[in-house]
Scaffold this active site. Structure first.
Site, PDB file in Angstrom:
ATOM      1  N   GLU A 104      16.059  -4.837  40.569  1.00 57.86           N
ATOM      2  CA  GLU A 104      17.218  -4.952  39.668  1.00 57.86           C
ATOM      3  C   GLU A 104      17.478  -6.378  39.193  1.00 57.86           C
ATOM      4  OE1 GLU A 104      18.068  -1.101  41.893  1.00 57.86           O
ATOM      5  OE2 GLU A 104      17.110  -3.029  42.300  1.00 57.86           O
ATOM      6  N   GLU A 121      16.706   3.602  46.185  1.00 53.85           N
ATOM      7  CA  GLU A 121      17.991   3.834  46.848  1.00 53.85           C
ATOM      8  C   GLU A 121      18.145   5.302  47.242  1.00 53.85           C
ATOM      9  OE1 GLU A 121      21.104   0.581  45.208  1.00 53.85           O
ATOM     10  OE2 GLU A 121      20.172   1.785  43.636  1.00 53.85           O
TER      11      GLU A 121
END
Length: 635
Positions: free
Chosen positions: A122, A102
């Site tokens: 995730e 990210e």
């Protein structure tokens, strides 16, 4: 400092420095935010962001997940990086995972080493990306590309990342290349958050949901991730980021996320116990006795780790079958060298022979014949006759008494149990079974082999078989006891699948009922939920007994074995983690009710009773962790 920075001309060099993998914690977040203000106040032309040592950033520090979020929050930091008048370039080597990926997405340019590993995994921890992953990635590589990565937690190499547009350039020295990017090209780069999202048709999202249900059925995070990717097509970035953050915060406190974090840390913590200080001789050559598909898979696992293998078979026909089984396993890798039966030792990394003397140079021999006690003793005796005195002997047979096998050897201390649940080339688990006579050197050899094979090692005390074998035996016995009441094997399979076990896993495969008995029984109605509850209770009680007896040293060991060796659903955290969710008092009540009909099968183990009385979790229980009393014949 966890974030180091320095100026080099008009460029700022910022480095993440939180060893070993630069996990993103509060200090990293604050250091990045400080670096943004520093770069702007210095009037820099660019910032090159890299990671120290062997990683860019391998995700968020999972230890913070059980605490309240502390500012500055990563989404706010990344928004500041993305919107800074000073463009940032991510120079990536090693893993850039989760929050690390990210951070990349918030940078104006991305340059990666070809061997970098980039992804948003995730969902494997029961959450979704929480700092823009589901909203920025489809703006960079399109919705179809993002659907191929995020819902399954898939990672890609630097090479593949360049092919799909996830990075702008590949270079062996990403930092040096980042300093060479022209100012005009850098100024022309549009921040990812300002780019349009290429729309995907509804059928693409439907297909992704079907895939997630098939591969990760029962887990919540993949479906939420798909919803967020679909939302990215309809709403502005800011609105999508808010929805993503809310979903992330909600999921990270869920039972599934807690269970997956527990298993994540249990896997990381699985290692040789501190008291085991013996240094094993490294295994370079392993003999495997016994053929067939199961044995060929073990040989495949050992060969894939770069070790030489000698397979000893009973006759040339069996040797030929072993070779064909290996051919099938290596079919995706046609360049992999293989030997044929009777090839001279040393000519290839694999020899298949009918002569035990071919194992004379092996450092370790693993008996996998799965025969009766007498036949297995004969195999071990023939191995000890040809192998060096310091070589280790092992049996993978879980159903024979390890101590009885050891008594048949001249030196019982050289025997250790090494049980790889089927299929051994695919499982992540290695159960290392310690007999009463097993030497520290033999145990250390087991842990060394686990490291070489990249398996998760779990040490077990001597028992009737292995821990996984006993859990499955009790499960199948409980299933068989339900058959006269109208429960069919197919219902057992469907009930355990609904509970979260994969089809074909050991838990879902009870033995079929005799057709005559099946025709004579009186059918009754047993909901799938009741069937699953009974089988899980039976396994929990058996697992608690082994923990109480010291066969397992801690509850987390049984959790690892139940997931990797028995097919228990990962997202439930393992058998005894799930037991603690039920609660010891509830377990005692349920088992006591069942024991009224069959006390021998269902009486609650005293460990569960003790935990209920003391109001503690089963995970708090610790068995004996010191080594056993030295055996007189220990080397």
């Amino acid at each position: 400092m966890t974030v180091r920075r320095r100026r080099e001309g008009a460029c700022g060099l910022v480095e993440l420095a939180n060893p070993p993998v630069n996990a993103i914690n509060r200090d990293i977040r604050q250091g990045l935010l400080d670096a943004v203000f520093w770069a702007e106040s210095e009037g820099l032309e660019r910032v090159v962001l890299s990671g120290a040592r062997r990683a860019f950033a391998a995700g968020a520090d999972a230890r913070e997940f059980d605490r309240d979020p502390e500012p500055p929050h990563l989404p706010d930091v990344l928004n500041r990086i993305e919107n800074s008048p000073v463009p940032w370039i991510a120079a990536v080597h090693g893993p850039a995972l989760g929050g690390g990926a990210e951070i990349m997405l918030a940078c104006r340019w991305r340059i990666a080493h070809p061997d970098a590993t980039i992804g948003l995994p995730e969902v494997t921890l029961g959450v979704v990306p929480g700092a823009g992953g589901t909203q920025r990635l489809p703006r960079l590589i399109g919705a179809e590309g993002a659907l191929a990565l995020i819902p399954g937690g898939r990672s890609v190499s630097g090479q593949e990342a360049a092919a799909i547009g996830l990075v702008d350039l590949l270079d062996e020295d990403p930092v040096a290349r980042a300093l060479e990017v022209g100012n005009r090209a850098l100024a022309a780069a549009i921040p990812v958050g300002q780019r349009p999202v290429g729309s995907a048709p509804p059928k693409s999202f439907a297909a992704a949901r079907a895939t997630a249900e098939r591969k990760m059925g029962g887990q919540n995070a993949p479906a939420v991730a798909i919803d967020l990717l679909e939302l990215a097509q309809r709403v502005p970035l800011e609105q999508g980021l808010q929805a993503e953050r809310a979903a992330f915060l909600q999921l990270r406190q869920s039972d599934q996320a807690r269970a997956l974090r527990h298993l994540f840390f249990a896997e990381r913590g699985a290692r040789k116990p501190g008291w085991l200080t013996a240094e094993p001789l490294p295994a370079r050559h392993v003999a495997v006795v016994g053929g067939g598909a199961m044995r060929a898979r073990l040989a495949h696992a050992v060969l894939s780790a770069g070790l030489a293998v000698t397979i000893i078979e009973t006759d040339r026909r069996a040797a030929g079958r072993a070779g064909r089984n290996l051919d099938r396993l290596f079919a995706p890798d046609p360049d992999r060298s293989r030997a044929t039966p009777e090839l001279a030792d040393g000519q290839e990394d694999l020899v298949i022979s009918t002569d035990y003397s071919a194992a004379a140079a092996a450092d370790l021999a693993i008996e996998v014949a799965d025969a009766d006690m007498g036949a297995t003793k004969k195999v071990l005796a023939r191995l000890q006759a040809v192998m060096p005195a310091q070589a280790i002997l092992a049996t993978s047979t879980a159903r024979l008494d390890l101590d009885e096998l050891a008594r048949g050897l001249d030196d019982p201390s050289r025997l250790v149990g090494l049980h790889l649940p089927a299929p051994p080339h695919a499982t992540k688990l290695l159960e290392i079974v310690r007999g009463a006579a097993t030497s520290d050197e033999a145990l250390a050899a087991g842990f060394s082999l686990a490291r070489q094979l990249r398996k998760i090692p779990v040490l077990e005390g001597p028992c009737d078989g292995s821990i996984s074998g006993r859990i499955l035996k009790r499960c199948h016995a409980a299933a068989a006891a339900l058959l006269p009441d109208g429960v069919t094997p197919s219902q057992v399979e469907s009930a355990m699948k609904a509970f979260g076990c994969a089809m074909g896993d050991p838990i879902t495969s009870p033995k079929a009922e005799d057709p005559v008995r099946q025709a004579q029984r009186q059918p009754r109605v047993h909901p799938d939920e009741d069937v699953a509850r009974l089988l899980v209770l039976a396994m929990i009680n058996e697992a608690a007994a082994m923990l109480h007896q010291g066969i397992a040293h801690k509850a987390a060991d049984i959790d690892l074995i139940s997931v990797h060796g028995c097919g228990f659903p990962r997202w439930r955290g393992g058998l005894l983690h799930h037991a603690d969710r039920i609660g010891a008092r509830s377990l005692v009540d349920q088992l006591t009710a069942l024991s009224a009909k069959d006390p021998a099968a269902w009486s609650p183990d005293s460990l569960i009773v003790n935990c209920a009385k003391r109001g503690i979790a089963i995970a708090s229980w610790r068995g004996p962790e010191s080594p056993p009393e030295p055996f007189a014949g220990t080397r």
